[in-house]
Write an enzyme that holds these catalytic residues in place. Structure first.
Site, PDB file in Angstrom:
ATOM      1  N   HIS A 315      37.966  38.482  29.839  1.00 37.41           N
ATOM      2  CA  HIS A 315      37.986  38.684  31.351  1.00 37.41           C
ATOM      3  C   HIS A 315      36.978  37.857  32.073  1.00 37.41           C
ATOM      4  O   HIS A 315      35.624  37.775  31.696  1.00 37.41           O
ATOM      5  CB  HIS A 315      37.892  40.022  31.995  1.00 37.41           C
ATOM      6  N   ALA A 316      37.227  36.893  33.050  1.00 38.15           N
ATOM      7  CA  ALA A 316      36.459  35.892  33.578  1.00 38.15           C
ATOM      8  C   ALA A 316      35.181  36.528  34.237  1.00 38.15           C
ATOM      9  O   ALA A 316      35.235  37.710  34.805  1.00 38.15           O
ATOM     10  CB  ALA A 316      37.105  34.961  34.626  1.00 38.15           C
ATOM     11  N   HIS A 345      37.560  30.250  41.836  1.00 36.57           N
ATOM     12  CA  HIS A 345      36.869  31.642  42.020  1.00 36.57           C
ATOM     13  C   HIS A 345      35.447  31.745  41.404  1.00 36.57           C
ATOM     14  O   HIS A 345      34.680  32.150  42.094  1.00 36.57           O
ATOM     15  CB  HIS A 345      37.814  32.628  41.556  1.00 36.57           C
ATOM     16  N   GLU A 346      35.377  31.758  40.203  1.00 36.29           N
ATOM     17  CA  GLU A 346      34.294  31.810  39.150  1.00 36.29           C
ATOM     18  C   GLU A 346      33.177  30.718  39.756  1.00 36.29           C
ATOM     19  O   GLU A 346      31.985  31.189  39.883  1.00 36.29           O
ATOM     20  CB  GLU A 346      34.391  31.518  37.895  1.00 36.29           C
ATOM     21  N   HIS A 349      31.176  31.907  42.997  1.00 34.92           N
ATOM     22  CA  HIS A 349      30.181  32.925  42.438  1.00 34.92           C
ATOM     23  C   HIS A 349      28.994  31.917  42.026  1.00 34.92           C
ATOM     24  O   HIS A 349      27.874  32.174  42.471  1.00 34.92           O
ATOM     25  CB  HIS A 349      30.449  33.650  41.158  1.00 34.92           C
ATOM     26  N   GLU A 373      33.162  37.399  46.450  1.00 37.37           N
ATOM     27  CA  GLU A 373      34.352  36.956  45.886  1.00 37.37           C
ATOM     28  C   GLU A 373      35.331  36.120  46.557  1.00 37.37           C
ATOM     29  O   GLU A 373      36.273  35.653  46.181  1.00 37.37           O
ATOM     30  CB  GLU A 373      35.187  38.501  45.964  1.00 37.37           C
ATOM     31  N   HIS A 475      38.937  46.252  35.326  1.00 36.11           N
ATOM     32  CA  HIS A 475      37.652  46.793  36.387  1.00 36.11           C
ATOM     33  C   HIS A 475      37.530  48.124  36.285  1.00 36.11           C
ATOM     34  O   HIS A 475      36.495  48.700  36.337  1.00 36.11           O
ATOM     35  CB  HIS A 475      37.991  46.410  37.726  1.00 36.11           C
ATOM     36  N   TYR A 485      37.618  42.960  46.447  1.00 34.43           N
ATOM     37  CA  TYR A 485      38.657  41.732  46.514  1.00 34.43           C
ATOM     38  C   TYR A 485      39.372  41.879  47.467  1.00 34.43           C
ATOM     39  O   TYR A 485      40.014  40.976  48.346  1.00 34.43           O
ATOM     40  CB  TYR A 485      39.556  42.024  45.433  1.00 34.43           C
TER      41      TYR A 485
HETATM   42  O1  LIG Z   1      38.267  40.217  38.208  1.00 34.41           O
HETATM   43  C1  LIG Z   1      38.509  39.037  38.998  1.00 34.41           C
HETATM   44  C2  LIG Z   1      37.587  37.884  38.519  1.00 34.41           C
HETATM   45  C3  LIG Z   1      36.372  38.060  37.915  1.00 34.41           C
HETATM   46  C4  LIG Z   1      35.197  38.180  38.805  1.00 34.41           C
HETATM   47  O2  LIG Z   1      34.740  36.801  39.074  1.00 34.41           O
HETATM   48  O3  LIG Z   1      35.629  38.718  40.078  1.00 34.41           O
HETATM   49  C5  LIG Z   1      33.936  39.054  38.039  1.00 34.41           C
HETATM   50  C6  LIG Z   1      34.537  40.416  37.716  1.00 34.41           C
HETATM   51  C7  LIG Z   1      33.457  41.018  36.996  1.00 34.41           C
HETATM   52  C8  LIG Z   1      33.182  41.014  35.501  1.00 34.41           C
HETATM   53  C9  LIG Z   1      32.128  41.569  34.999  1.00 34.41           C
HETATM   54  C10 LIG Z   1      31.198  42.149  35.581  1.00 34.41           C
HETATM   55  C11 LIG Z   1      31.013  42.457  36.940  1.00 34.41           C
HETATM   56  C12 LIG Z   1      32.180  41.732  37.607  1.00 34.41           C
HETATM   57  N1  LIG Z   1      32.815  39.154  38.877  1.00 34.41           N
HETATM   58  C13 LIG Z   1      31.900  38.177  38.914  1.00 34.41           C
HETATM   59  O4  LIG Z   1      31.686  37.435  37.801  1.00 34.41           O
HETATM   60  C14 LIG Z   1      30.722  38.384  39.800  1.00 34.41           C
HETATM   61  C15 LIG Z   1      30.530  39.617  40.632  1.00 34.41           C
HETATM   62  C16 LIG Z   1      29.771  39.825  41.414  1.00 34.41           C
HETATM   63  C17 LIG Z   1      28.856  38.801  41.675  1.00 34.41           C
HETATM   64  C18 LIG Z   1      28.762  37.742  40.953  1.00 34.41           C
HETATM   65  C19 LIG Z   1      29.961  37.308  39.943  1.00 34.41           C
HETATM   66  N2  LIG Z   1      39.516  38.818  39.846  1.00 34.41           N
HETATM   67  C20 LIG Z   1      40.227  39.861  40.248  1.00 34.41           C
HETATM   68  C21 LIG Z   1      40.929  39.836  41.755  1.00 34.41           C
HETATM   69  C22 LIG Z   1      41.187  38.576  42.129  1.00 34.41           C
HETATM   70  C23 LIG Z   1      40.599  37.774  42.578  1.00 34.41           C
HETATM   71  C24 LIG Z   1      41.103  36.315  43.054  1.00 34.41           C
HETATM   72  C25 LIG Z   1      42.401  36.077  42.780  1.00 34.41           C
HETATM   73  C26 LIG Z   1      43.205  36.980  41.756  1.00 34.41           C
HETATM   74  C27 LIG Z   1      42.738  38.021  41.471  1.00 34.41           C
HETATM   75  C28 LIG Z   1      41.477  40.322  39.132  1.00 34.41           C
HETATM   76  O5  LIG Z   1      41.603  39.559  38.196  1.00 34.41           O
HETATM   77  O6  LIG Z   1      41.848  41.324  39.139  1.00 34.41           O
HETATM   78 ZN   LIG Z   2      34.973  37.116  41.490  1.00 34.47          ZN
END
Ligand SMILES: O=C(CCC(O)(O)[C@H](Cc1ccccc1)NC(=O)c1ccccc1)N[C@@H](Cc1ccccc1)C(=O)O
Ligand SMILES: [Zn+2]
Length: 588
Positions: A315-316, A345-346, A349, A373, A475, A485
């Site tokens: 998971h990214a 998206h990444e 961040h 996000e 999540h 989100y």
């Molecule tokens: O989960 C993500 C992308 C991963 C992330 O970049 O949000 C990631 C999630 C994560 C992974 C491990 C520990 C904590 C959070 N978040 C980050 O990398 C992050 C979070 C906060 C600050 C900086 C980076 N997107 C969500 C929702 C989404 C977002 C955008 C488009 C489509 C879908 C999903 O896929 O359901």
């Molecule tokens: Zn994110």
């Protein structure tokens, strides 16, 4: 207690130096585990987290010892952010138990590989590809059930204990439950009202899209499986969690063949690999005058799933190693449009990290989690336009007429509008568990009640409390909040509207591409540089000139499509909504 601001500032300076060192050590241990899941790396990470917790507890004690009377707002804000320490507030034994449960749940999800007839399937890319490309009702049914059997049901026991420990930690941080603790990140006392109001404004858009897509799925799968006045089976929407429907574009395209918008074939044809996709994204950020990815990013990120048999967390995610030097993305990139969008998206961040890296550690965060996000997604709105895709050679021609516009808007709506109920319900569900509304005996029942109520979907087969379907979504076992989100999907259209004005783009919002606009980039960067140093309405005001989050920009963006959907649904005699319950036929 000590009422001496000079002493407080000295403490804050000392904290900042020591925190960077402690947080950095544990980030590298977490990175080693995430990019190579072994028992040894898991233990190393858990122990490092326990050491970090000792530091946090110590520092919280010192911060609490100050009488803040007469202190400046900034000193107060910094001290308060040190006082609240999450799970570190648990007694040592409970904290160790929680850390082991968390890493255990993460491992189960990330190493899950259901097998069938001697072949085993990873979530990324195997099951994701099946969910995205298969039109076979029973193949989708297998993938959907196999994933939930593999990583959902087995997580139920861990999750029950996780909830108890998270609530115990919340109480130790002066919060009534873990959901209240999560909501406190937003520094408002009415987050549930704010998000409920936004959802009520956006629900009409979703129910139009739902009715339109249901009709198209009826045409494909027939009356055995689709009830035109009922909810949609959850496994045929092109995504393992029915959270984004862009893989249904082929049957939803308003004017077939009018304007190509899916660039997956072009990415493959032009021999794109993950690195080239990342470089293309970085180039967009640079075109706005934003900070480009540093060399360490290119040297140490993990942008492809390793092929040496290692287990990794696919998971990214985007990483800040708290040393002002190391910033990385970990992503199992597949050569698809979906993953090209995820890269933005990444990288959004990482851009936020780079913009606030010189702030005190306590301020190195989003104005609120929704801001973090939204950054990359805002840029992706420009990148996704036919105009931009042509400019970078990913589509051949831009057709500039109403029909082509509707094709494009449909492709974006299938990602953005379809997501809204899912983005909203994920934490409605967990807030309900944390505050005791949902008892363990109804973990799965209440999940499907929310999935029906907000998304208008049903499971393709009967579910019981032997199952635990929420844990099939990253999540939940990964303990990552989700309302961020939903908030991001609203904010990103407000940001897009403002940045497009700054870029001098005057035509319809959905046609705007801010590429090469350093004016837009500067406006964005000035907000990003604030990090979490001010309450988020001030950051919102800095970029859009208003302190109000509003769904109006999103509605404006999609208005032509909303009109089209209403017209089509009326023409088809389709009622919006899903009042009529039914049971889809079992696949052969
Ligand atoms: O989960 C993500 C992308 C991963 C992330 O970049 O949000 C990631 C999630 C994560 C992974 C491990 C520990 C904590 C959070 N978040 C980050 O990398 C992050 C979070 C906060 C600050 C900086 C980076 N997107 C969500 C929702 C989404 C977002 C955008 C488009 C489509 C879908 C999903 O896929 O359901
Ligand atoms: Zn994110």
């Amino acid at each position: 207690s000590v009422n001496d601001e000079l002493l407080a500032k000295e403490f804050l300076g000392d904290f900042n130096t020591r925190a960077m060192d402690v947080y950095s050590k544990s980030a590298f241990k977490a990175w080693d585990y995430n990019t190579n899941i072994t028992e040894y790396n898991r233990e190393q990470m858990v122990n490092s987290n326990l050491e970090t917790a000792v530091f946090s507890k110590d520092m919280s004690g010192y911060a609490n010892a100050f009488d803040q009377t007469g202190f400046t707002t900034d000193t107060k804000r910094q001290l308060d952010s040190i006082r609240y320490i999450g799970s570190a507030a648990l007694p040592d034994e409970e904290l160790e138990e929680l850390e082991n449960i968390l890493s255990g749940m993460e491992s189960r999800y990330s190493t899950g590989k259901p097998c069938e007839a001697g072949t085993c399937y990873s979530l990324e890319p195997d099951l994701t590809r099946i969910m995205a490309t298969s039109h076979d009702y029973s193949e989708l049914y297998w993938a959907w059930n196999a994933w939930r059997a593999e990583v959902g049901a087995p997580a139920r026991e861990d999750y029950t204990r996780y909830v108890e420990l998270k609530n115990q930690a919340a109480i130790a941080n002066d919060q009534p439950d873990a959901g209240a603790y999560w909501r406190s990140y937003y520094e408002v006392d009415n987050l549930q009202e704010i998000t409920e109001k936004l959802y009520d404004e956006l629900q009409p858009l979703y129910e139009q899209l739902h009715a339109y897509v249901r009709r198209k799925l009826f045409n494909r799968y027939g009356a055995d499986y689709i009830n035109l006045r009922g909810p949609i089976p959850a496994h045929i929407l092109g995504n393992m969690w029915a959270q984004s429907w862009s893989n249904l574009y082929d049957i939803c395209e308003p004017f077939p063949g009018k304007q190509a918008v899916d660039i997956t074939p072009a990415l493959v044809e032009q021999n794109y690999d993950a690195l080239r996709m990342f470089e293309l994204s970085d180039e967009f950020f640079e075109s706005l005058g934003l900070i480009k990815m540093p060399q360490e990013f290119w040297d140490h990120s993990m942008i492809e799933k390793p092929d040496d048999g290692r287990d990794v967390v696919c998971h990214a995610s985007a990483w800040d190693f708290s040393n002002q030097v190391d910033f990385r993305i970990k992503q199992c990139t597949d050569i698809t449009m979906d993953d090209f969008i995820t890269i933005h998206h990444e990288m959004g961040h990482i851009e936020y990290y780079l913009q606030y890296k010189d702030l005190p550690v306590v301020y190195r965060g989003g104005a609120n989690p929704g801001f973090h996000e939204a950054v990359g997604d805002v840029l992706a709105l420009s990148v996704s336009t036919p105009k931009h895709l042509k400019e970078v050679g990913l589509i051949d021609e831009v057709v500039d007429d109403q029909e082509a516009d509707l094709n494009f808007l449909m492709s974006i709506a299938l990602d953005k509008i379809s997501f809204l109920p899912f983005g909203y319900l994920m934490d409605q569900y967990r807030w309900g568990i944390f505050n005791g509304t949902t008892p363990e005996s109804k973990f799965n029942e209440d999940w499907w009640k929310l999935r029906l109520r907000y998304q208008g979907i049903i499971p393709p087969t009967t579910r019981t409390e032997e199952d635990f379907d929420p844990a099939a979504k990253y999540h939940i076992p990964a303990d990552v909040p989700y309302i961020r989100y939903f908030i991001s999907f609203v904010l990103q259209f407000q940001f897009h509207e403002t940045l497009c004005e700054a870029a001098g783009q005057t035509q319809e919002l959905y046609k705007c591409d801010i590429y090469n606009s350093t004016d837009a980039g500067t406006l964005l960067a000035n907000m990003l540089k604030m990090g979490s140093s001010k309450p988020w309405p001030e950051a919102l005001d800095a970029i859009i000139g208003s302190t109000e989050i509003s769904a109006q920009s999103l509605i404006n963006y999609f208005q032509p499509l909303i009109d089209y959907l209403k017209e089509q649904n009326e023409m088809n005699g389709d009622t919006v909504g899903w009042a009529e319950m039914y049971t889809p036929k079992d696949p052969e």
